[in-house]
Design an enzyme around this catalytic site. Structure first.
Site, PDB file in Angstrom:
ATOM      1  N   GLY A  12     -68.358 -95.201 -52.043  1.00 50.39           N
ATOM      2  CA  GLY A  12     -67.555 -94.260 -52.837  1.00 50.39           C
ATOM      3  C   GLY A  12     -66.197 -93.989 -52.219  1.00 50.39           C
ATOM      4  O   GLY A  12     -65.755 -92.841 -52.183  1.00 50.39           O
ATOM      5  N   ARG A  15     -61.467 -93.078 -53.610  1.00 48.55           N
ATOM      6  CA  ARG A  15     -60.652 -91.846 -53.646  1.00 48.55           C
ATOM      7  C   ARG A  15     -61.310 -90.764 -52.799  1.00 48.55           C
ATOM      8  O   ARG A  15     -62.374 -90.980 -52.221  1.00 48.55           O
ATOM      9  CB  ARG A  15     -60.503 -91.353 -55.085  1.00 48.55           C
ATOM     10  CG  ARG A  15     -61.822 -90.880 -55.661  1.00 48.55           C
ATOM     11  CD  ARG A  15     -61.682 -90.411 -57.097  1.00 48.55           C
ATOM     12  NE  ARG A  15     -62.308 -91.383 -57.986  1.00 48.55           N
ATOM     13  CZ  ARG A  15     -61.659 -92.080 -58.903  1.00 48.55           C
ATOM     14  NH1 ARG A  15     -60.367 -91.944 -59.056  1.00 48.55           N
ATOM     15  NH2 ARG A  15     -62.301 -92.936 -59.667  1.00 48.55           N
ATOM     16  N   VAL A  65     -74.144 -97.862 -55.965  1.00 48.94           N
ATOM     17  CA  VAL A  65     -75.048 -97.691 -54.823  1.00 48.94           C
ATOM     18  C   VAL A  65     -76.392 -97.049 -55.181  1.00 48.94           C
ATOM     19  O   VAL A  65     -77.248 -96.902 -54.323  1.00 48.94           O
ATOM     20  CB  VAL A  65     -74.386 -96.937 -53.645  1.00 48.94           C
ATOM     21  CG1 VAL A  65     -73.367 -97.818 -52.953  1.00 48.94           C
ATOM     22  CG2 VAL A  65     -73.781 -95.622 -54.083  1.00 48.94           C
ATOM     23  N   TYR A 156     -77.858 -81.116 -57.560  1.00 48.52           N
ATOM     24  CA  TYR A 156     -76.971 -81.491 -56.441  1.00 48.52           C
ATOM     25  C   TYR A 156     -77.485 -80.912 -55.117  1.00 48.52           C
ATOM     26  O   TYR A 156     -77.542 -81.607 -54.099  1.00 48.52           O
ATOM     27  CB  TYR A 156     -75.570 -80.979 -56.767  1.00 48.52           C
ATOM     28  CG  TYR A 156     -74.482 -81.343 -55.782  1.00 48.52           C
ATOM     29  CD1 TYR A 156     -74.022 -82.658 -55.680  1.00 48.52           C
ATOM     30  CD2 TYR A 156     -73.884 -80.371 -54.995  1.00 48.52           C
ATOM     31  CE1 TYR A 156     -72.999 -82.985 -54.793  1.00 48.52           C
ATOM     32  CE2 TYR A 156     -72.847 -80.689 -54.123  1.00 48.52           C
ATOM     33  CZ  TYR A 156     -72.411 -81.999 -54.021  1.00 48.52           C
ATOM     34  OH  TYR A 156     -71.392 -82.312 -53.153  1.00 48.52           O
ATOM     35  N   ILE A 189     -63.866 -78.809 -50.396  1.00 51.77           N
ATOM     36  CA  ILE A 189     -62.790 -79.686 -49.935  1.00 51.77           C
ATOM     37  C   ILE A 189     -61.882 -79.998 -51.130  1.00 51.77           C
ATOM     38  O   ILE A 189     -62.376 -80.186 -52.247  1.00 51.77           O
ATOM     39  CB  ILE A 189     -63.391 -81.006 -49.365  1.00 51.77           C
ATOM     40  CG1 ILE A 189     -64.481 -80.727 -48.310  1.00 51.77           C
ATOM     41  CG2 ILE A 189     -62.302 -81.934 -48.839  1.00 51.77           C
ATOM     42  CD1 ILE A 189     -64.030 -80.079 -47.028  1.00 51.77           C
TER      43      ILE A 189
HETATM   44  P1  NAP Z   1     -64.916 -87.863 -55.582  1.00 48.71           P
HETATM   45  O1  NAP Z   1     -63.444 -87.683 -55.388  1.00 48.71           O
HETATM   46  O2  NAP Z   1     -65.491 -87.739 -56.938  1.00 48.71           O
HETATM   47  O3  NAP Z   1     -65.360 -89.242 -54.902  1.00 48.71           O
HETATM   48  C1  NAP Z   1     -66.643 -89.737 -54.997  1.00 48.71           C
HETATM   49  C2  NAP Z   1     -66.527 -91.241 -55.131  1.00 48.71           C
HETATM   50  O4  NAP Z   1     -67.851 -91.800 -55.282  1.00 48.71           O
HETATM   51  C3  NAP Z   1     -65.723 -91.613 -56.389  1.00 48.71           C
HETATM   52  O5  NAP Z   1     -64.758 -92.582 -56.059  1.00 48.71           O
HETATM   53  C4  NAP Z   1     -66.811 -92.130 -57.300  1.00 48.71           C
HETATM   54  O6  NAP Z   1     -66.349 -93.100 -58.233  1.00 48.71           O
HETATM   55  C5  NAP Z   1     -67.775 -92.758 -56.326  1.00 48.71           C
HETATM   56  N1  NAP Z   1     -69.063 -93.043 -56.948  1.00 48.71           N
HETATM   57  C6  NAP Z   1     -69.697 -92.326 -57.915  1.00 48.71           C
HETATM   58  N2  NAP Z   1     -70.850 -92.914 -58.269  1.00 48.71           N
HETATM   59  C7  NAP Z   1     -70.946 -94.032 -57.512  1.00 48.71           C
HETATM   60  C8  NAP Z   1     -71.903 -95.066 -57.435  1.00 48.71           C
HETATM   61  N3  NAP Z   1     -73.002 -95.042 -58.196  1.00 48.71           N
HETATM   62  N4  NAP Z   1     -71.696 -96.094 -56.571  1.00 48.71           N
HETATM   63  C9  NAP Z   1     -70.577 -96.120 -55.811  1.00 48.71           C
HETATM   64  N5  NAP Z   1     -69.635 -95.164 -55.839  1.00 48.71           N
HETATM   65  C10 NAP Z   1     -69.812 -94.127 -56.683  1.00 48.71           C
HETATM   66  O7  NAP Z   1     -65.710 -86.802 -54.685  1.00 48.71           O
HETATM   67  P2  NAP Z   1     -65.443 -86.262 -53.203  1.00 48.71           P
HETATM   68  O8  NAP Z   1     -65.137 -84.829 -53.343  1.00 48.71           O
HETATM   69  O9  NAP Z   1     -64.530 -87.135 -52.430  1.00 48.71           O
HETATM   70  O10 NAP Z   1     -66.945 -86.372 -52.621  1.00 48.71           O
HETATM   71  C11 NAP Z   1     -67.355 -87.333 -51.657  1.00 48.71           C
HETATM   72  C12 NAP Z   1     -68.691 -86.891 -51.086  1.00 48.71           C
HETATM   73  O11 NAP Z   1     -68.547 -85.609 -50.470  1.00 48.71           O
HETATM   74  C13 NAP Z   1     -69.775 -86.726 -52.148  1.00 48.71           C
HETATM   75  O12 NAP Z   1     -71.015 -87.133 -51.616  1.00 48.71           O
HETATM   76  C14 NAP Z   1     -69.787 -85.235 -52.382  1.00 48.71           C
HETATM   77  O13 NAP Z   1     -71.017 -84.786 -52.878  1.00 48.71           O
HETATM   78  C15 NAP Z   1     -69.509 -84.721 -50.990  1.00 48.71           C
HETATM   79  N6  NAP Z   1     -68.987 -83.356 -50.940  1.00 48.71           N
HETATM   80  C16 NAP Z   1     -67.794 -83.026 -51.537  1.00 48.71           C
HETATM   81  C17 NAP Z   1     -67.333 -81.717 -51.455  1.00 48.71           C
HETATM   82  C18 NAP Z   1     -66.030 -81.279 -52.063  1.00 48.71           C
HETATM   83  O14 NAP Z   1     -65.732 -80.086 -52.042  1.00 48.71           O
HETATM   84  N7  NAP Z   1     -65.208 -82.155 -52.587  1.00 48.71           N
HETATM   85  C19 NAP Z   1     -68.094 -80.750 -50.794  1.00 48.71           C
HETATM   86  C20 NAP Z   1     -69.305 -81.126 -50.197  1.00 48.71           C
HETATM   87  C21 NAP Z   1     -69.732 -82.436 -50.279  1.00 48.71           C
HETATM   88  P3  NAP Z   1     -65.779 -92.609 -59.675  1.00 48.71           P
HETATM   89  O15 NAP Z   1     -64.913 -91.455 -59.429  1.00 48.71           O
HETATM   90  O16 NAP Z   1     -65.037 -93.779 -60.183  1.00 48.71           O
HETATM   91  O17 NAP Z   1     -66.977 -92.207 -60.470  1.00 48.71           O
END
Ligand code: NAP
Length: 249
Positions: A12, A15, A65, A156, A189
């Site tokens: 993932g 971005r 994945v 989640y 984040i």
């Molecule tokens: P994001 O910007 O939405 O990035 C997540 C990435 O994972 C996206 O590029 C998405 O692709 C990709 N993805 C989705 N389904 C997938 C799959 N089946 N196979 C491969 N890639 C896939 O989110 P983020 O905020 O950076 O989050 C990254 C991680 O941190 C996640 O596990 C999230 O739960 C965790 N997290 C985030 C926060 C926060 O505040 N942002 C807080 C706690 C934990 P598409 O966008 O093209 O679908």
């Protein structure tokens, strides 16, 4: 901290936090296999190009994945291209928020498959190589929500709590082979995942964060690099909160 010539896979990583992790790993010397779904192929290729511009090797592999076949292809491609797999970062994740009474089976399954099953599939696939190497680092991105729960996020929170249980189990199973497994629990984040918050929600949230601001993807990436490093060799089965003090407050 340096990871020269280590080979990392970051799921993932087109971005957000995954992209920041991939770039930070490259900055400290790792070659990085970046991954995302097919729909994000263009952005993924740009991340790989950015890494190559840093004089590190990078390969962009689109794969879902949550699919066992796709994960096998992703890890085999990484191993056959670079000859080894040293670091796995389980970062891919999605949300499908809904109050539990209204949550559909599909929203439950989607989140559990992409946020939790993926970590199991990727870990199982990389272990084949890490066990032979007698060296490996598995870092999974959980969430503060997996520790404290959150209204509207039963799917989640369950997936992220599962990631923590998975991490602690892997640590016990493969610790004797020089492989560590740790989780990071980010708070809120600044990424696409949090940009839907309106001003009122944002102000309420800030009241709950002792450091008084949202984190940046880079804050999470720094913690990943530490846990992936040689310096963290005696740390396993842990959850490191990168949440501005939120869970402890
Ligand atoms: P994001 O910007 O939405 O990035 C997540 C990435 O994972 C996206 O590029 C998405 O692709 C990709 N993805 C989705 N389904 C997938 C799959 N089946 N196979 C491969 N890639 C896939 O989110 P983020 O905020 O950076 O989050 C990254 C991680 O941190 C996640 O596990 C999230 O739960 C965790 N997290 C985030 C926060 C926060 O505040 N942002 C807080 C706690 C934990 P598409 O966008 O093209 O679908």
């Amino acid at each position: 901290m340096e990871l020269t010539d280590r080979v990392a896979i970051v799921t993932g990583s087109a971005r957000g936090i995954g992209q920041a992790i991939a770039l930070k790993l490259a900055e400290v010397g790792a070659d990085v296999v970046v991954n995302d779904i097919e729909a994000a192929a263009d952005s993924l290729e740009s991340v790989a190009a950015e890494i190559r511009a840093m004089n590190r090797q990078s390969l962009a592999v689109t794969a879902d994945v949550s699919s066992s076949d796709d994960v096998a292809r992703l890890v085999e491609t990484a191993a056959s291209t670079f000859g080894r797999v040293d670091i796995l970062v389980n970062n891919a994740g999605v949300t499908r928020d809904q109050l539990i009474m209204r949550m559909s089976d599909e929203d439950w399954d989607t989140v559990l498959n992409i946020d939790l099953k993926s970590a199991f599939l990727c870990t199982r696939a990389v272990l084949r190589y890490m066990l032979k190497q007698r060296w490996g680092r598995i870092v999974s991105i959980a969430s503060v929500v997996g520790i404290i729960g959150n209204s509207g996020q039963a799917n989640y929170a369950s997936a992220k709590a599962g990631v923590i249980g998975l991490t602690r189990s892997i640590a016990k199973e493969v610790g004797s082979r020089g492989i560590t497994a740790n989780a990071i629990a980010p708070g809120f984040i600044e990424t696409r995942m949090t940009e839907q918050l309106d001003e009122k929600q944002r102000q309420e949230l800030l009241q709950r964060i002792p450091l008084g601001c949202l984190g940046s993807p880079r804050d999470v990436a720094e913690a990943v690099v530490f846990l992936a490093s040689e310096e963290a060799k005696y740390i396993t089965g842990q959850v490191l909160n990168v949440d501005g003090g939120m869970a402890g407050a």
